[in-house]
Enzyme design. Structure first.
Site, short mmCIF file in Angstrom:
data_model
loop_
_atom_site.label_atom_id
_atom_site.label_comp_id
_atom_site.label_asym_id
_atom_site.label_seq_id
_atom_site.Cartn_x
_atom_site.Cartn_y
_atom_site.Cartn_z
N THR A 90 0.83 -1.21 0.00
CA THR A 90 0.00 0.00 0.00
C THR A 90 0.86 1.26 0.00
O THR A 90 2.08 1.21 0.14
CB THR A 90 -0.93 0.02 1.23
OG1 THR A 90 -0.15 0.25 2.40
CG2 THR A 90 -1.70 -1.28 1.35
N CYS A 91 0.20 2.41 -0.11
CA CYS A 91 0.90 3.69 -0.12
C CYS A 91 1.19 4.23 1.28
O CYS A 91 1.66 5.36 1.42
CB CYS A 91 0.06 4.72 -0.88
SG CYS A 91 -0.18 4.33 -2.62
N ASP A 92 0.90 3.47 2.30
CA ASP A 92 1.02 3.92 3.69
C ASP A 92 2.39 3.55 4.26
O ASP A 92 2.81 2.39 4.20
CB ASP A 92 -0.09 3.25 4.52
CG ASP A 92 -0.25 3.86 5.89
OD1 ASP A 92 0.67 4.55 6.35
OD2 ASP A 92 -1.29 3.63 6.51
N ASP A 93 3.08 4.52 4.86
CA ASP A 93 4.36 4.26 5.49
C ASP A 93 4.25 3.24 6.64
O ASP A 93 5.22 2.56 6.98
CB ASP A 93 4.97 5.55 6.06
CG ASP A 93 5.88 6.23 5.04
OD1 ASP A 93 5.87 5.82 3.87
OD2 ASP A 93 6.59 7.18 5.43
N ASN A 143 -6.54 0.11 -0.29
CA ASN A 143 -5.78 0.48 -1.48
C ASN A 143 -6.02 -0.47 -2.65
O ASN A 143 -5.30 -0.44 -3.65
CB ASN A 143 -4.28 0.53 -1.18
CG ASN A 143 -3.69 1.94 -1.23
OD1 ASN A 143 -2.50 2.12 -1.02
ND2 ASN A 143 -4.49 2.95 -1.54
#
Length: 402
Positions: free
Chosen positions: A320-323, A360
């Site tokens: 996903t785009c989440d850190d 996502n």
């Protein structure tokens, strides 16, 4: 569902683009038979650990007849999957409507509680039913466990006696239950909790029909190698026999992780390598929730023939785009692992599939059965007795308690 011999064979044959869940029915069956044959009482599977209907059927076929359900959704699903199973609603805080439906529609007769308010709610929702098994949950320590369950539920010591006396008046069978926390690393956790049970019984002077030691039975992970489960059973049995209860009292347990951890693993693909960081196609919002959010270390292996002998510690990033989609590990893998390689992540049968989301747009429901052994086990080399019509003295005593 397709069947393969091993994770390596599947990866070589299919070269999957998305994550693939592997299931090992034989591992779940072996764990179930171990508990059925060796735990000195009734084993009740905690459905929340893995609510797969296929797994529930495997456990049922292996002799697990009781199921701990924690929501009306789990009640409905378990009843559809196993029409004849005994369902026990063991969440201490329930909606009144959920209690009513569980009792009148799904035949649930066992409920847990930890306050007077919950007791009154159960009595109202069941319209003063006279056939209830009511288990008072007491607060115990989670100091010996990797994940605490000591903060949210459990009657405080100063409230237990009054609650037990009141519950005794409403219950056909009165129980005391507790939960030592998830992944208890020593049998001492149960010895200390059973001492709390003894004190509660003495303080209230009530007749107790059920003692439920809850879950917390461990599995084995890197850096978390517990004693044999037989040691836990022995401590629990001795403590139970020394409680001030009648000969007919029943002993229950609620394993989740211990019954299903070895059932599933996951194949992921490496999409990118950046130094000692691997970008893989599953993560914190998928089956690896625990690896990200509580730092759980799962066993891993590179699915490639002729892998390098030298290993290196890696961390993972999910897709996903989440850190926060980050699994720190460390995960030991061959030093030459690269993009396009496949990795098997083991011991994900407990909570892996239960925690997945589709955040996502990532995730996959692809499942394949494999017949090889799980990557880690507490049950290897253990000979489990097959069901027999010959009843031993110990078995007779256990049945008499029930």
């Amino acid at each position: 569902m397709h069947k393969h011999h091993s994770a390596l064979g599947l990866a070589k044959a299919l070269r999957p683009v998305e994550p693939v869940t592997l299931v090992r029915p034989h591992a779940a069956k072996r764990a179930a038979r171990f508990f059925v044959e060796k735990f000195p009482g009734t084993t009740m599977y905690a459905v929340k650990a893995n609510p797969s209907p296929e797994l529930l059927q495997i456990l049922w076929d292996a002799g697990i007849t009781h199921y701990d359900v924690a929501s009306i959704g789990e009640v409905r699903m378990a009843r559809r999957a196993l029409p004849k199973a005994v369902l026990c609603f063991m969440h201490p805080v329930k909606a009144e409507e959920a209690i009513e439906e569980a009792y009148f529609v799904h035949g649930v007769r066992t409920f847990s509680l930890d306050t007077m308010d919950e007791l009154e709610k159960i009595v109202r929702a069941t319209r003063g039913a006279q056939d209830l098994n009511l288990c008072v949950r007491i607060r115990v320590s989670s100091d010996h466990s990797k994940l605490s369950l000591a903060a949210k539920f459990g009657a405080e010591p100063e409230d237990v006696a009054e609650l037990l006396v009141a519950t005794r008046q409403a219950a056909d069978a009165l129980g005391i239950c507790f939960h030592v926390g998830s992944q208890a690393m020593t049998p001492a956790a149960y010895a200390e909790a059973m001492e709390r049970v003894r004190v509660a019984i003495v303080a209230s002077s009530v007749t107790v029909d059920i003692v439920d030691v809850g879950g917390g039975f461990p599995s084995t992970y890197p850096g978390m190698e517990p004693p044999p489960l037989d040691a836990y059973f022995g401590v629990i049995h001795n403590a139970f026999e020394n409680l001030p209860i009648s000969y007919s009292a029943e002993l229950w347990c609620e394993p989740g992780r211990a019954l299903c951890a070895e059932y599933s693993s996951l194949i992921v693909r490496v999409e990118k390598r950046r130094g000692d960081e691997l970008y893989i196609n599953d993560g914190a919002y998928g089956a690896l929730f625990d690896a990200a959010h509580v730092g759980w270390r799962f066993p891993v292996t590179l699915l490639r023939e002729g892998v390098a002998a030298e290993t290196e510690a890696f961390s993972f990033y999910g897709p996903t785009c989440d850190d926060m989609d980050h699994m720190a590990g460390p995960f030991e893998l061959p030093a030459d692992v690269a993009a396009g390689d496949y990795i098997e992540v083991g011991m994900l049968g407990a909570y892996g599939c239960a925690m997945r989301t589709a955040f996502n747009g990532f995730g996959s429901d692809t499942v394949h059965e494999v017949t090889d052994e799980p990557m880690a086990t507490l049950y290897s080399g253990i000979a489990i007795e097959r069901p027999t019509n010959v009843v031993s003295l110990d078995q007779f005593k256990r049945r008499a308690r029930r």
